[in-house]
Design a protein around this motif. Sequence first.
Motif, PDB file in Angstrom:
ATOM      1  N   ASN A   1       0.930  -1.275  -0.047  1.00  0.00           N
ATOM      2  CA  ASN A   1       0.042  -0.040  -0.046  1.00  0.00           C
ATOM      3  C   ASN A   1       0.911   1.305  -0.105  1.00  0.00           C
ATOM      4  O   ASN A   1       0.559   2.166  -0.687  1.00  0.00           O
ATOM      5  CB  ASN A   1      -0.992   0.004   1.088  1.00  0.00           C
ATOM      6  CG  ASN A   1      -2.161  -0.788   0.929  1.00  0.00           C
ATOM      7  OD1 ASN A   1      -2.616  -1.004  -0.219  1.00  0.00           O
ATOM      8  ND2 ASN A   1      -2.872  -1.409   1.925  1.00  0.00           N
ATOM      9  N   MET A   2       1.823   1.078   0.736  1.00  0.00           N
ATOM     10  CA  MET A   2       2.688   2.382   0.840  1.00  0.00           C
ATOM     11  C   MET A   2       3.658   2.611  -0.348  1.00  0.00           C
ATOM     12  O   MET A   2       3.922   3.621  -1.010  1.00  0.00           O
ATOM     13  CB  MET A   2       3.524   2.309   2.040  1.00  0.00           C
ATOM     14  CG  MET A   2       4.627   3.430   1.984  1.00  0.00           C
ATOM     15  SD  MET A   2       3.746   5.001   2.277  1.00  0.00           S
ATOM     16  CE  MET A   2       3.157   5.004   3.927  1.00  0.00           C
ATOM     17  N   LEU A   3       3.981   1.350  -0.956  1.00  0.00           N
ATOM     18  CA  LEU A   3       4.965   1.323  -2.181  1.00  0.00           C
ATOM     19  C   LEU A   3       3.817   2.031  -3.305  1.00  0.00           C
ATOM     20  O   LEU A   3       4.390   3.158  -4.028  1.00  0.00           O
ATOM     21  CB  LEU A   3       4.880  -0.181  -2.492  1.00  0.00           C
ATOM     22  CG  LEU A   3       6.071  -0.284  -3.631  1.00  0.00           C
ATOM     23  CD1 LEU A   3       6.709  -1.427  -3.594  1.00  0.00           C
ATOM     24  CD2 LEU A   3       5.120  -0.252  -4.974  1.00  0.00           C
ATOM     25  N   PHE A   4       2.713   1.860  -3.478  1.00  0.00           N
ATOM     26  CA  PHE A   4       1.697   2.214  -4.381  1.00  0.00           C
ATOM     27  C   PHE A   4       1.233   3.791  -4.096  1.00  0.00           C
ATOM     28  O   PHE A   4       1.371   4.644  -5.016  1.00  0.00           O
ATOM     29  CB  PHE A   4       0.490   1.539  -4.902  1.00  0.00           C
ATOM     30  CG  PHE A   4       0.820   0.314  -5.651  1.00  0.00           C
ATOM     31  CD1 PHE A   4       1.285   0.619  -6.843  1.00  0.00           C
ATOM     32  CD2 PHE A   4       1.121  -0.848  -5.102  1.00  0.00           C
ATOM     33  CE1 PHE A   4       1.671  -0.570  -7.621  1.00  0.00           C
ATOM     34  CE2 PHE A   4       1.544  -1.946  -5.565  1.00  0.00           C
ATOM     35  CZ  PHE A   4       1.574  -1.911  -7.048  1.00  0.00           C
ATOM     36  N   ALA A   5       1.327   4.263  -2.781  1.00  0.00           N
ATOM     37  CA  ALA A   5       0.939   5.570  -2.374  1.00  0.00           C
ATOM     38  C   ALA A   5       2.145   6.443  -2.748  1.00  0.00           C
ATOM     39  O   ALA A   5       1.974   7.786  -3.078  1.00  0.00           O
ATOM     40  CB  ALA A   5       0.792   5.509  -0.856  1.00  0.00           C
ATOM     41  N   ARG A   6       3.513   5.708  -2.794  1.00  0.00           N
ATOM     42  CA  ARG A   6       4.471   6.628  -3.313  1.00  0.00           C
ATOM     43  C   ARG A   6       4.917   6.456  -4.878  1.00  0.00           C
ATOM     44  O   ARG A   6       6.086   6.437  -4.948  1.00  0.00           O
ATOM     45  CB  ARG A   6       5.840   6.252  -2.125  1.00  0.00           C
ATOM     46  CG  ARG A   6       5.317   7.038  -0.897  1.00  0.00           C
ATOM     47  CD  ARG A   6       6.530   6.617   0.132  1.00  0.00           C
ATOM     48  NE  ARG A   6       7.801   7.199  -0.691  1.00  0.00           N
ATOM     49  CZ  ARG A   6       9.068   7.057  -0.141  1.00  0.00           C
ATOM     50  NH1 ARG A   6       9.478   6.187   0.826  1.00  0.00           N
ATOM     51  NH2 ARG A   6      10.050   7.406  -0.671  1.00  0.00           N
ATOM     52  N   GLN A   7       4.118   5.829  -5.717  1.00  0.00           N
ATOM     53  CA  GLN A   7       4.275   5.491  -6.974  1.00  0.00           C
ATOM     54  C   GLN A   7       5.188   6.560  -7.454  1.00  0.00           C
ATOM     55  O   GLN A   7       6.208   6.055  -8.353  1.00  0.00           O
ATOM     56  CB  GLN A   7       2.946   5.111  -7.697  1.00  0.00           C
ATOM     57  CG  GLN A   7       3.502   4.606  -9.053  1.00  0.00           C
ATOM     58  CD  GLN A   7       4.523   3.896  -9.436  1.00  0.00           C
ATOM     59  OE1 GLN A   7       4.683   2.765  -8.586  1.00  0.00           O
ATOM     60  NE2 GLN A   7       5.009   4.073 -10.729  1.00  0.00           N
ATOM     61  N   ALA A   8       4.886   7.865  -7.443  1.00  0.00           N
ATOM     62  CA  ALA A   8       5.615   8.879  -8.106  1.00  0.00           C
ATOM     63  C   ALA A   8       6.979   8.757  -7.876  1.00  0.00           C
ATOM     64  O   ALA A   8       7.898   9.199  -8.788  1.00  0.00           O
ATOM     65  CB  ALA A   8       5.084  10.198  -7.650  1.00  0.00           C
ATOM     66  N   ASP A   9       7.623   8.121  -6.552  1.00  0.00           N
ATOM     67  CA  ASP A   9       8.989   8.176  -6.256  1.00  0.00           C
ATOM     68  C   ASP A   9       9.554   7.032  -7.034  1.00  0.00           C
ATOM     69  O   ASP A   9      10.959   7.148  -7.274  1.00  0.00           O
ATOM     70  CB  ASP A   9       9.281   8.139  -4.782  1.00  0.00           C
ATOM     71  CG  ASP A   9       8.617   9.219  -3.916  1.00  0.00           C
ATOM     72  OD1 ASP A   9       8.706  10.300  -4.655  1.00  0.00           O
ATOM     73  OD2 ASP A   9       8.296   9.122  -2.796  1.00  0.00           O
ATOM     74  N   PHE A  10       8.881   5.897  -7.597  1.00  0.00           N
ATOM     75  CA  PHE A  10       9.344   4.622  -8.198  1.00  0.00           C
ATOM     76  C   PHE A  10       9.029   4.267  -9.451  1.00  0.00           C
ATOM     77  O   PHE A  10       8.812   3.389 -10.147  1.00  0.00           O
ATOM     78  CB  PHE A  10       9.110   3.566  -7.321  1.00  0.00           C
ATOM     79  CG  PHE A  10       8.981   3.791  -5.761  1.00  0.00           C
ATOM     80  CD1 PHE A  10      10.128   4.398  -5.179  1.00  0.00           C
ATOM     81  CD2 PHE A  10       7.993   3.412  -4.891  1.00  0.00           C
ATOM     82  CE1 PHE A  10      10.377   4.534  -3.817  1.00  0.00           C
ATOM     83  CE2 PHE A  10       8.113   3.737  -3.410  1.00  0.00           C
ATOM     84  CZ  PHE A  10       9.289   4.279  -3.072  1.00  0.00           C
ATOM     85  N   SER A  11       8.448   5.690 -10.319  1.00  0.00           N
ATOM     86  CA  SER A  11       7.754   5.405 -11.395  1.00  0.00           C
ATOM     87  C   SER A  11       8.631   4.548 -12.515  1.00  0.00           C
ATOM     88  O   SER A  11       8.066   3.836 -13.385  1.00  0.00           O
ATOM     89  CB  SER A  11       7.391   6.799 -12.020  1.00  0.00           C
ATOM     90  OG  SER A  11       8.666   7.530 -12.188  1.00  0.00           O
ATOM     91  N   TYR A  12      10.017   4.730 -12.422  1.00  0.00           N
ATOM     92  CA  TYR A  12      10.774   4.127 -13.355  1.00  0.00           C
ATOM     93  C   TYR A  12      10.762   2.382 -13.274  1.00  0.00           C
ATOM     94  O   TYR A  12      10.732   1.957 -14.376  1.00  0.00           O
ATOM     95  CB  TYR A  12      12.296   4.517 -12.943  1.00  0.00           C
ATOM     96  CG  TYR A  12      13.185   3.684 -13.980  1.00  0.00           C
ATOM     97  CD1 TYR A  12      13.480   4.136 -15.192  1.00  0.00           C
ATOM     98  CD2 TYR A  12      13.868   2.458 -13.544  1.00  0.00           C
ATOM     99  CE1 TYR A  12      14.431   3.353 -15.961  1.00  0.00           C
ATOM    100  CE2 TYR A  12      14.916   1.583 -14.319  1.00  0.00           C
ATOM    101  CZ  TYR A  12      15.087   2.291 -15.493  1.00  0.00           C
ATOM    102  OH  TYR A  12      16.029   1.764 -16.375  1.00  0.00           O
ATOM    103  N   PHE A  13      10.119   2.024 -12.317  1.00  0.00           N
ATOM    104  CA  PHE A  13      10.331   0.689 -12.125  1.00  0.00           C
ATOM    105  C   PHE A  13       9.273  -0.206 -12.619  1.00  0.00           C
ATOM    106  O   PHE A  13       8.915  -1.377 -12.785  1.00  0.00           O
ATOM    107  CB  PHE A  13      10.560   0.206 -10.656  1.00  0.00           C
ATOM    108  CG  PHE A  13      11.897   0.667 -10.236  1.00  0.00           C
ATOM    109  CD1 PHE A  13      13.120  -0.010 -10.344  1.00  0.00           C
ATOM    110  CD2 PHE A  13      12.026   1.935  -9.655  1.00  0.00           C
ATOM    111  CE1 PHE A  13      14.400   0.850 -10.051  1.00  0.00           C
ATOM    112  CE2 PHE A  13      13.027   2.734  -9.086  1.00  0.00           C
ATOM    113  CZ  PHE A  13      14.382   1.972  -9.376  1.00  0.00           C
ATOM    114  N   GLY A  14       8.146   0.538 -13.031  1.00  0.00           N
ATOM    115  CA  GLY A  14       6.896  -0.153 -13.411  1.00  0.00           C
ATOM    116  C   GLY A  14       5.991  -1.094 -12.628  1.00  0.00           C
ATOM    117  O   GLY A  14       5.355  -1.943 -12.994  1.00  0.00           O
ATOM    118  N   PHE A  15       6.046  -0.834 -11.354  1.00  0.00           N
ATOM    119  CA  PHE A  15       5.139  -1.424 -10.254  1.00  0.00           C
ATOM    120  C   PHE A  15       3.759  -1.497 -10.659  1.00  0.00           C
ATOM    121  O   PHE A  15       3.237  -2.702 -10.478  1.00  0.00           O
ATOM    122  CB  PHE A  15       5.321  -0.867  -8.958  1.00  0.00           C
ATOM    123  CG  PHE A  15       6.605  -1.074  -8.298  1.00  0.00           C
ATOM    124  CD1 PHE A  15       6.839  -2.219  -7.724  1.00  0.00           C
ATOM    125  CD2 PHE A  15       7.541  -0.082  -8.017  1.00  0.00           C
ATOM    126  CE1 PHE A  15       8.164  -2.785  -7.079  1.00  0.00           C
ATOM    127  CE2 PHE A  15       8.795  -0.311  -7.443  1.00  0.00           C
ATOM    128  CZ  PHE A  15       9.040  -1.695  -7.033  1.00  0.00           C
TER     129      PHE A  15
END
Length: 500
Positions: free
Chosen positions: A100-114
């Motif tokens: 849930n937190m991973l997707f809440a912070r998706q903008a921080d991890f956009s390169y990885f394609g979660f």
Amino acid sequence: MKRTLIYTLLLGASLSLSSCGKDFLNITQIDRLTGNNYWTNKGDVDQYMGGIYSTFREATMTNIFFPASGDLRCAPISRTSATSGPGRDYISLLRQNNLNMLFARQADFSYFGFPQITKWNEFYKMVQNSNIVIYQLENKDMPFLSEAQKNAYKAEAIFMRSLAYFFMVRLYGDIPYYTTVNTDPLPRTNMLTVLKNISADLDASYKELPWTYDDPSVVAVKAMRGSAIALNMHINMWIAGFTNEDKAPYYEKVAAQGKELMEENEGAYALLELSRTREIFKGRTKEGLFEIVQNFNYGESFHLSASYSDYVLHAPNKVTEKSYIYYESKFMEKMYPPSEQDLRKTFWFDEDIYATNGDFQCLKFANVFMEEGEDNNPDDNQMIFRYSDPILLRAEALAELNRDDDARTVVNVIRKRAEATDITDSGEDLKDAIWWERVRELLGEGNFYYDLVRTKKVLNSEYTTATMSVAAFNSGGWTWPIDKAALINNPFMKLNNYWN
């Protein structure tokens, strides 16, 4: 949408893998696949089948799929100075199962394609196009194919459909289940029903596939009989892990399938010497049962985030001075006891195998070809099923059946290749030893988290310090979230409530 969808799905990406010998993954544009202009020769069938393989590659190798779903989630890993910034916090969130937190912070991890992992579209393209192949083979006159060729193509399509369903069950649990070209909205089918059905499909078709191919360029990257057996063994181990019924029939089936794979393969498969590690993981050897191909020479590179090696290499194998992660000392020493001989320590690691300062490296995937300043991952295939994997599943099933002598004999096939001391345990200690042998042998190949889940060891701190609570597990905390787009035009659809 019903059968009008037959000729309008898939083959979206044009991927030319001419290094695969007979261009079996080359894709023709969709407007050339329709009507009377298609299904008129063997090349058409090969092209359509190639599109299904291409879609599987698109689903898994254009994002962080395997590291996120199989290697890092709930793993006893720690970050190094190379990943100390907030842009790498996803490593900690995966360890903690905090999606849930991973997707809440998706903008921080956009390169990885979660978000791509939450979308099952590509897997359903595999399913639908496999169903189209089966439909055409059963209903269209194809005088250019012999009955044996038709049966082999059908078995290949069944394998790819079953593979897609198996991957989706491991990701999402219950899923909609289609076996015809009809695509009317369906509710999610119980995952055990799906697994039992695809196991039966494989039972009925796998012998139509060859043990291997005369063309070495398609060995292990095109479905073989060993691919189907390995998949079926995994399916039945998952059924055994989750069913409330008697588990013994499923373990018996896995044990029998493993015996067939090892004793009847006509020399198609073998464990290679560990000194040939670079060959093994470059792919298309006798040790490979099913792989996703890449080759830098032909511009066939996976996404930089797609490979486990990105996390466990450093200079001179990567541009970074430190690896991104290391494993906790207790875990590494349990996996590879410092005082015990094991050639895997020699060929798959270096002198910093137990380092916790970023010097740790896993060198299983080390076919590195890059110019100074480039940041590339090794030019290795992605292993889906490697021969040692079903050997160890067979040993595990035998141990669960209390056939300890047989289980020890089988697991020690792997140990002998590594020149490691034979396992002599019995009972629960033997089961434990076999589980650790899977960790030892298959580290970085996308199995760790799934083995934790199907055995329920994810609940036990003896196997990972990043445990999951019983309440979370029983509520579906082991699954991935399903993208809300699945609700569109499907009144029967429900998402994974744990992540809502």
